[in-house]
Scaffold this motif. Structure first.
Motif, PDB file in Angstrom:
ATOM      1  N   TYR A   1       0.823  -1.207   0.000  1.00 32.55           N
ATOM      2  CA  TYR A   1       0.000   0.000   0.000  1.00 32.55           C
ATOM      3  C   TYR A   1       0.856   1.255   0.000  1.00 32.55           C
TER       4      TYR A   1
ATOM      5  N   ARG B   1      -3.914  11.455   0.410  1.00 35.10           N
ATOM      6  CA  ARG B   1      -5.160  10.701   0.432  1.00 35.10           C
ATOM      7  C   ARG B   1      -5.767  10.585  -0.958  1.00 35.10           C
TER       8      ARG B   1
ATOM      9  N   ARG C   1      -9.576   8.926  -2.520  1.00 36.66           N
ATOM     10  CA  ARG C   1     -10.834   8.267  -2.163  1.00 36.66           C
ATOM     11  C   ARG C   1     -11.640   7.973  -3.416  1.00 36.66           C
TER      12      ARG C   1
ATOM     13  N   TRP D   1      -6.164  -3.125   2.138  1.00 35.55           N
ATOM     14  CA  TRP D   1      -6.456  -1.696   1.993  1.00 35.55           C
ATOM     15  C   TRP D   1      -7.568  -1.441   0.989  1.00 35.55           C
TER      16      TRP D   1
ATOM     17  N   LEU E   1     -10.775  -1.904   2.910  1.00 37.19           N
ATOM     18  CA  LEU E   1     -10.998  -0.750   3.786  1.00 37.19           C
ATOM     19  C   LEU E   1     -11.374   0.498   2.991  1.00 37.19           C
ATOM     20  N   MET E   2     -10.679   0.759   1.894  1.00 36.16           N
ATOM     21  CA  MET E   2     -10.932   1.963   1.108  1.00 36.16           C
ATOM     22  C   MET E   2     -12.328   1.962   0.496  1.00 36.16           C
TER      23      MET E   2
ATOM     24  N   ASP F   1     -14.775   3.111   3.031  1.00 34.70           N
ATOM     25  CA  ASP F   1     -14.453   4.368   3.728  1.00 34.70           C
ATOM     26  C   ASP F   1     -14.012   4.137   5.173  1.00 34.70           C
ATOM     27  N   ILE F   2     -13.270   3.076   5.416  1.00 33.96           N
ATOM     28  CA  ILE F   2     -12.778   2.781   6.763  1.00 33.96           C
ATOM     29  C   ILE F   2     -11.356   3.311   6.876  1.00 33.96           C
ATOM     30  N   THR F   3     -11.187   4.295   7.751  1.00 36.33           N
ATOM     31  CA  THR F   3      -9.869   4.873   7.985  1.00 36.33           C
ATOM     32  C   THR F   3      -9.315   4.474   9.349  1.00 36.33           C
ATOM     33  N   ASP F   4     -10.168   3.944  10.207  1.00 34.84           N
ATOM     34  CA  ASP F   4      -9.761   3.531  11.543  1.00 34.84           C
ATOM     35  C   ASP F   4     -10.161   2.070  11.748  1.00 34.84           C
ATOM     36  N   ARG F   5      -9.224   1.187  11.544  1.00 32.29           N
ATOM     37  CA  ARG F   5      -9.463  -0.263  11.605  1.00 32.29           C
ATOM     38  C   ARG F   5      -9.984  -0.716  12.966  1.00 32.29           C
TER      39      ARG F   5
ATOM     40  N   GLN G   1     -13.875   1.321  13.341  1.00 28.63           N
ATOM     41  CA  GLN G   1     -14.855   1.248  12.266  1.00 28.63           C
ATOM     42  C   GLN G   1     -15.060  -0.172  11.733  1.00 28.63           C
TER      43      GLN G   1
END
Length: 173
Positions: free
Chosen positions: A2, A28, A30, A68, A71-72, A75-79, A82
Motif C-alpha cells: 500500500y 489521500r 478516495r 487496503w 478498507l478503502m 471508507d474505513i480509515t480507523d481499523r 470502524q
C-alpha cells in the motif's frame, strides 16, 4: 504494498536542514461518488466473527496485502473503531463503556408512513410522555446494532481489482 505507491518527500523533523526522504502518509485518495454508487462494481458481504480485512482480501483477491482495498471501498480509515469487533472484544468494550449494559440507551418508534420497519430514534430527555408507545433500547442492544451495521460491507468485484489498484497508484502519486 500500500505505502509503496505513496510519494516520497524531503522532511526535516528537527529543523536543522538535515532533510530525509520519507513516505508522505498524509496523501489521500478516495473513491469518486459516481464509482461508489455503481452497484455493478461491488458485492455486499457480511463480515463473519473474527474476520479481518486481511482474511477477506486473501479469500477474495488471493493476497492479504490488498486489505487496503477492502478498507478503502468501505471508507474505513480507523481499523480499530470502524471494523466489527469479535465477540470477546465487543463484550469488553461494552463493559468498559457502560456502568449498566442493560440501562436504557434511547427509545425508538416505528415510522408511521412508508416503510414501517424503519425505526425512528426518539430525541427527548425532558418530556417522559414522549416515550409512550416507544420501545426502549438498552445500551447492549444499541451497541450490538452498531456492530451489525459495521458487519455489512461492500467488496470490489475481483474483475475490477487490477484497474482499481492501477488507478489508485496513478492518483496517489
Amino acid at each position: 504494498m500500500y505505502f509503496n505507491a505513496f510519494p516520497v518527500i524531503p522532511y526535516d523533523s528537527v529543523g536543522d536542514y538535515n532533510f530525509k526522504e520519507v513516505t508522505n502518509i498524509l496523501r489521500r485518495v478516495r473513491l469518486r461518488s459516481k464509482v461508489k454508487t455503481n452497484v455493478m462494481l461491488f458485492d455486499t458481504y457480511d463480515v463473519k466473527e473474527g474476520e479481518t480485512p486481511e482474511m477477506i482480501a486473501d479469500k477474495l483477491y488471493g493476497d492479504p496485502e490488498l486489505h487496503w482495498v477492502v478498507l478503502m471501498v468501505n471508507d474505513i480509515t480507523d481499523r480499530f473503531h470502524q471494523w466489527p469487533m469479535n465477540f470477546s472484544q465487543f463484550n469488553q468494550y461494552i463493559a468498559d463503556k457502560y456502568n449498566d449494559i442493560n440501562g436504557i440507551h434511547h427509545y425508538e418508534v416505528a415510522q408511521e408512513s412508508g416503510d414501517t420497519s424503519i425505526k425512528i430514534w426518539v430525541e427527548n430527555d425532558s418530556d417522559t410522555n414522549a416515550y409512550s408507545g416507544a420501545t426502549p433500547i438498552t445500551n447492549y442492544e444499541h451497541e450490538l446494532a452498531e456492530q451489525d451495521r459495521k458487519r455489512k460491507i461492500r467488496l470490489l468485484d475481483d474483475r475490477y481489482l487490477g484497474l482499481f489498484v492501477s488507478e489508485f497508484e496513478k492518483r496517489i502519486k
